[in-house]
Design a protein around this motif. Structure first.
Motif, PDB file in Angstrom:
ATOM      1  N   GLY A  47      14.682   2.508 -13.911  1.00 12.37           N
ATOM      2  CA  GLY A  47      15.734   1.500 -13.569  1.00 12.37           C
ATOM      3  C   GLY A  47      15.465   0.782 -12.596  1.00 12.37           C
ATOM      4  O   GLY A  47      16.407   0.398 -11.663  1.00 12.37           O
ATOM      5  N   ILE A  48      14.281   0.053 -12.148  1.00 12.23           N
ATOM      6  CA  ILE A  48      13.959  -0.727 -11.332  1.00 12.23           C
ATOM      7  C   ILE A  48      13.210  -1.841 -11.732  1.00 12.23           C
ATOM      8  O   ILE A  48      12.815  -1.905 -12.637  1.00 12.23           O
ATOM      9  CB  ILE A  48      13.298   0.025  -9.807  1.00 12.23           C
ATOM     10  CG1 ILE A  48      12.020   0.540 -10.606  1.00 12.23           C
ATOM     11  CG2 ILE A  48      14.196   1.261  -9.310  1.00 12.23           C
ATOM     12  CD1 ILE A  48      11.123   1.396  -9.470  1.00 12.23           C
ATOM     13  N   SER A  49      12.946  -2.844 -10.879  1.00 12.74           N
ATOM     14  CA  SER A  49      12.443  -4.072 -11.323  1.00 12.74           C
ATOM     15  C   SER A  49      11.140  -3.670 -11.572  1.00 12.74           C
ATOM     16  O   SER A  49      10.106  -2.871 -10.939  1.00 12.74           O
ATOM     17  CB  SER A  49      12.647  -5.132 -10.174  1.00 12.74           C
ATOM     18  OG  SER A  49      11.973  -4.893  -9.109  1.00 12.74           O
ATOM     19  N   THR A  50       9.980  -4.705 -12.084  1.00 15.33           N
ATOM     20  CA  THR A  50       8.728  -4.527 -12.196  1.00 15.33           C
ATOM     21  C   THR A  50       8.228  -4.851 -11.300  1.00 15.33           C
ATOM     22  O   THR A  50       6.932  -4.222 -10.630  1.00 15.33           O
ATOM     23  CB  THR A  50       8.202  -5.620 -13.362  1.00 15.33           C
ATOM     24  OG1 THR A  50       8.689  -6.725 -13.147  1.00 15.33           O
ATOM     25  CG2 THR A  50       8.772  -5.082 -14.773  1.00 15.33           C
ATOM     26  N   ASP A  51       8.603  -5.793 -10.032  1.00 17.81           N
ATOM     27  CA  ASP A  51       8.319  -6.044  -8.777  1.00 17.81           C
ATOM     28  C   ASP A  51       8.180  -4.678  -7.891  1.00 17.81           C
ATOM     29  O   ASP A  51       7.139  -4.567  -7.160  1.00 17.81           O
ATOM     30  CB  ASP A  51       8.838  -6.963  -8.073  1.00 17.81           C
ATOM     31  CG  ASP A  51       8.508  -8.445  -8.686  1.00 17.81           C
ATOM     32  OD1 ASP A  51       7.457  -8.385  -9.326  1.00 17.81           O
ATOM     33  OD2 ASP A  51       9.496  -9.387  -8.364  1.00 17.81           O
ATOM     34  N   ALA A  52       9.047  -3.996  -8.161  1.00 18.35           N
ATOM     35  CA  ALA A  52       9.308  -2.806  -7.246  1.00 18.35           C
ATOM     36  C   ALA A  52       8.020  -1.700  -7.672  1.00 18.35           C
ATOM     37  O   ALA A  52       7.362  -1.096  -7.027  1.00 18.35           O
ATOM     38  CB  ALA A  52      10.591  -2.098  -7.380  1.00 18.35           C
ATOM     39  N   VAL A  53       7.823  -1.597  -8.886  1.00 16.72           N
ATOM     40  CA  VAL A  53       6.934  -0.821  -9.547  1.00 16.72           C
ATOM     41  C   VAL A  53       5.578  -1.057  -9.258  1.00 16.72           C
ATOM     42  O   VAL A  53       4.825  -0.439  -8.430  1.00 16.72           O
ATOM     43  CB  VAL A  53       7.091  -0.862 -11.151  1.00 16.72           C
ATOM     44  CG1 VAL A  53       5.925   0.264 -11.554  1.00 16.72           C
ATOM     45  CG2 VAL A  53       8.242   0.031 -11.523  1.00 16.72           C
ATOM     46  N   THR A  54       5.437  -2.542  -9.205  1.00 14.29           N
ATOM     47  CA  THR A  54       4.143  -3.140  -8.617  1.00 14.29           C
ATOM     48  C   THR A  54       3.720  -2.621  -7.342  1.00 14.29           C
ATOM     49  O   THR A  54       2.642  -2.547  -6.572  1.00 14.29           O
ATOM     50  CB  THR A  54       4.055  -4.468  -9.251  1.00 14.29           C
ATOM     51  OG1 THR A  54       4.422  -4.734 -10.461  1.00 14.29           O
ATOM     52  CG2 THR A  54       2.635  -4.931  -8.706  1.00 14.29           C
ATOM     53  N   ASN A  55       4.643  -2.953  -6.414  1.00 14.80           N
ATOM     54  CA  ASN A  55       4.538  -2.864  -4.958  1.00 14.80           C
ATOM     55  C   ASN A  55       4.364  -1.281  -4.639  1.00 14.80           C
ATOM     56  O   ASN A  55       3.321  -1.047  -3.615  1.00 14.80           O
ATOM     57  CB  ASN A  55       5.928  -3.639  -4.134  1.00 14.80           C
ATOM     58  CG  ASN A  55       5.921  -4.848  -4.236  1.00 14.80           C
ATOM     59  OD1 ASN A  55       4.902  -5.506  -4.333  1.00 14.80           O
ATOM     60  ND2 ASN A  55       7.295  -5.539  -4.130  1.00 14.80           N
ATOM     61  N   MET A  56       5.013  -0.377  -5.459  1.00  8.65           N
ATOM     62  CA  MET A  56       4.728   1.013  -5.225  1.00  8.65           C
ATOM     63  C   MET A  56       3.516   1.504  -5.681  1.00  8.65           C
ATOM     64  O   MET A  56       2.799   2.362  -5.109  1.00  8.65           O
ATOM     65  CB  MET A  56       5.880   1.860  -5.891  1.00  8.65           C
ATOM     66  CG  MET A  56       5.830   3.124  -5.444  1.00  8.65           C
ATOM     67  SD  MET A  56       5.970   3.475  -3.640  1.00  8.65           S
ATOM     68  CE  MET A  56       7.929   3.499  -3.530  1.00  8.65           C
ATOM     69  N   LEU A  57       3.046   0.627  -6.687  1.00  8.80           N
ATOM     70  CA  LEU A  57       1.589   0.959  -7.247  1.00  8.80           C
ATOM     71  C   LEU A  57       0.557   0.967  -6.074  1.00  8.80           C
ATOM     72  O   LEU A  57      -0.398   1.645  -5.847  1.00  8.80           O
ATOM     73  CB  LEU A  57       1.390   0.302  -8.576  1.00  8.80           C
ATOM     74  CG  LEU A  57      -0.127   0.260  -8.996  1.00  8.80           C
ATOM     75  CD1 LEU A  57      -0.403   1.403  -9.646  1.00  8.80           C
ATOM     76  CD2 LEU A  57      -0.252  -0.876 -10.064  1.00  8.80           C
ATOM     77  N   TYR A  58       0.603  -0.381  -5.406  1.00 10.01           N
ATOM     78  CA  TYR A  58      -0.296  -0.849  -4.703  1.00 10.01           C
ATOM     79  C   TYR A  58      -0.097   0.134  -3.239  1.00 10.01           C
ATOM     80  O   TYR A  58      -1.325   0.228  -2.793  1.00 10.01           O
ATOM     81  CB  TYR A  58      -0.038  -2.123  -4.191  1.00 10.01           C
ATOM     82  CG  TYR A  58      -0.926  -3.206  -5.218  1.00 10.01           C
ATOM     83  CD1 TYR A  58      -2.139  -3.221  -5.367  1.00 10.01           C
ATOM     84  CD2 TYR A  58      -0.161  -3.902  -6.184  1.00 10.01           C
ATOM     85  CE1 TYR A  58      -3.120  -4.177  -6.362  1.00 10.01           C
ATOM     86  CE2 TYR A  58      -0.760  -4.601  -7.289  1.00 10.01           C
ATOM     87  CZ  TYR A  58      -2.311  -4.604  -7.149  1.00 10.01           C
ATOM     88  OH  TYR A  58      -2.624  -5.362  -8.121  1.00 10.01           O
ATOM     89  N   ALA A  59       1.035   0.548  -2.744  1.00  7.26           N
ATOM     90  CA  ALA A  59       1.248   1.339  -1.726  1.00  7.26           C
ATOM     91  C   ALA A  59       0.351   2.853  -1.870  1.00  7.26           C
ATOM     92  O   ALA A  59       0.061   3.285  -1.057  1.00  7.26           O
ATOM     93  CB  ALA A  59       2.754   1.667  -1.659  1.00  7.26           C
ATOM     94  N   VAL A  60       0.461   3.270  -3.315  1.00  4.01           N
ATOM     95  CA  VAL A  60      -0.003   4.443  -3.569  1.00  4.01           C
ATOM     96  C   VAL A  60      -1.507   4.494  -3.760  1.00  4.01           C
ATOM     97  O   VAL A  60      -2.305   5.118  -2.998  1.00  4.01           O
ATOM     98  CB  VAL A  60       0.372   4.977  -4.881  1.00  4.01           C
ATOM     99  CG1 VAL A  60      -0.159   6.247  -5.520  1.00  4.01           C
ATOM    100  CG2 VAL A  60       2.165   5.293  -4.895  1.00  4.01           C
ATOM    101  N   MET A  61      -2.156   2.948  -4.143  1.00  8.87           N
ATOM    102  CA  MET A  61      -3.615   2.782  -4.042  1.00  8.87           C
ATOM    103  C   MET A  61      -4.207   2.763  -2.707  1.00  8.87           C
ATOM    104  O   MET A  61      -5.074   3.261  -2.368  1.00  8.87           O
ATOM    105  CB  MET A  61      -3.835   1.379  -4.641  1.00  8.87           C
ATOM    106  CG  MET A  61      -3.750   1.442  -6.291  1.00  8.87           C
ATOM    107  SD  MET A  61      -3.848  -0.019  -7.045  1.00  8.87           S
ATOM    108  CE  MET A  61      -5.545  -0.551  -6.327  1.00  8.87           C
TER     109      MET A  61
END
Length: 274
Positions: A20-34
């Protein structure tokens, strides 16, 4: 940032819908985990409570500290992203096999997203950075400068007018590189420690070559000038004094303080006094 494959974009879209969040939020978190090598993430995402931190198997902190539902969402999302990234081929993390998902979603089944690559391959010979750096987590360009960040190998490559310098990023988690206004090629980068001058990072290579050690300067003169030698007008200097000075210069060259050219020049000057 890297370009997502069609599969990668579908993964982002699916996570966006399920959480239930935006694709931008998922993408930013993806790079944070990376950037955290799959075991931690430091982020600043308004939809997820602003600034926060996640640690695998540890405490999850969000800006809205008493919103336990949000903490659970961030924890589940980060664990799932870690699991997805750790199963990528080629690997995203240094030791991808060591990452095990702790995702406990509500009845949701892990869909083995990592079986196909999330990112468009960047291993082609067309890359401007050295091939041994691995997968770039993020790239950017400004004016005559390009940069690529490699969290796995802890390297930052910067291309200025066609000359590529590779830096050791130490423990910095780099979020971006910028050129100072009116500063020529002077660069800064942002990390968990704030804004830092890029010149503070150790240089690994310049255009594929190891950097040459520079002669230390004493009183605005190279160190070889600090070696006491006979004055030019002193004709009474003995041969033993001259040869002793040449031996000292040879020792400086062997230690890398003098270049071969500097040593040859000073040696020739001394020999002329015999």
């Amino acid at each position: 940032m890297q370009t997502f494959t069609e599969h990668g974009q579908s993964v982002i879209n699916d996570l966006s819908q399920r959480y239930g969040i935006s694709t931008d939020a998922v993408t930013n978190m993806l790079y944070a985990v990376m950037n955290g090598n799959g075991t931690m993430a430091q982020f600043s995402i308004p939809e997820l409570g602003g600034s926060g931190q996640w640690m695998q198997g540890g405490m999850t902190m969000v800006g809205d500290m008493f919103n336990y539902g949000l903490q659970n969402t961030v924890n589940n999302l980060c664990n799932e992203l870690s699991n997805i990234l750790s199963s990528q081929n080629p690997p995203v993390f240094m030791s991808s096999g060591s990452h095990q998902s702790q995702y406990q979603g509500s009845g949701q089944q892990n869909l083995n997203y990592g079986q196909s690559s999330l990112f468009v391959s960047n291993t082609s010979s067309g890359n401007w950075w050295p091939n041994d750096l691995g997968m770039a987590a993020s790239t950017g360009a400004q004016n005559n400068i390009r940069y690529a960040y490699f969290p796995v190998t802890q390297r930052l490559a910067v291309d200025v007018n066609g000359h590529v310098t590779v830096y050791d990023t130490l423990d910095h988690q780099i979020g971006g590189v910028s050129q100072q206004q009116g500063g020529g090629s002077s660069l800064t980068f942002s990390s968990q420690y704030g804004t830092v001058q890029i010149d503070s990072l150790p240089v690994v290579s310049v255009d594929g070559q190891m950097p040459q050690p520079q002669a230390p300067v004493q009183n605005n003169q190279p160190v070889f000038n600090a070696v006491q030698e006979p004055a030019p007008g002193n004709q009474g200097a003995s041969e033993s004094d001259i040869f002793a000075l040449i031996e000292k210069l040879a020792d400086l060259k062997q230690k890398g303080i003098l270049s071969e050219e500097e040593f040859a020049t000073k040696k020739a000057e001394l020999l002329q006094r015999l």
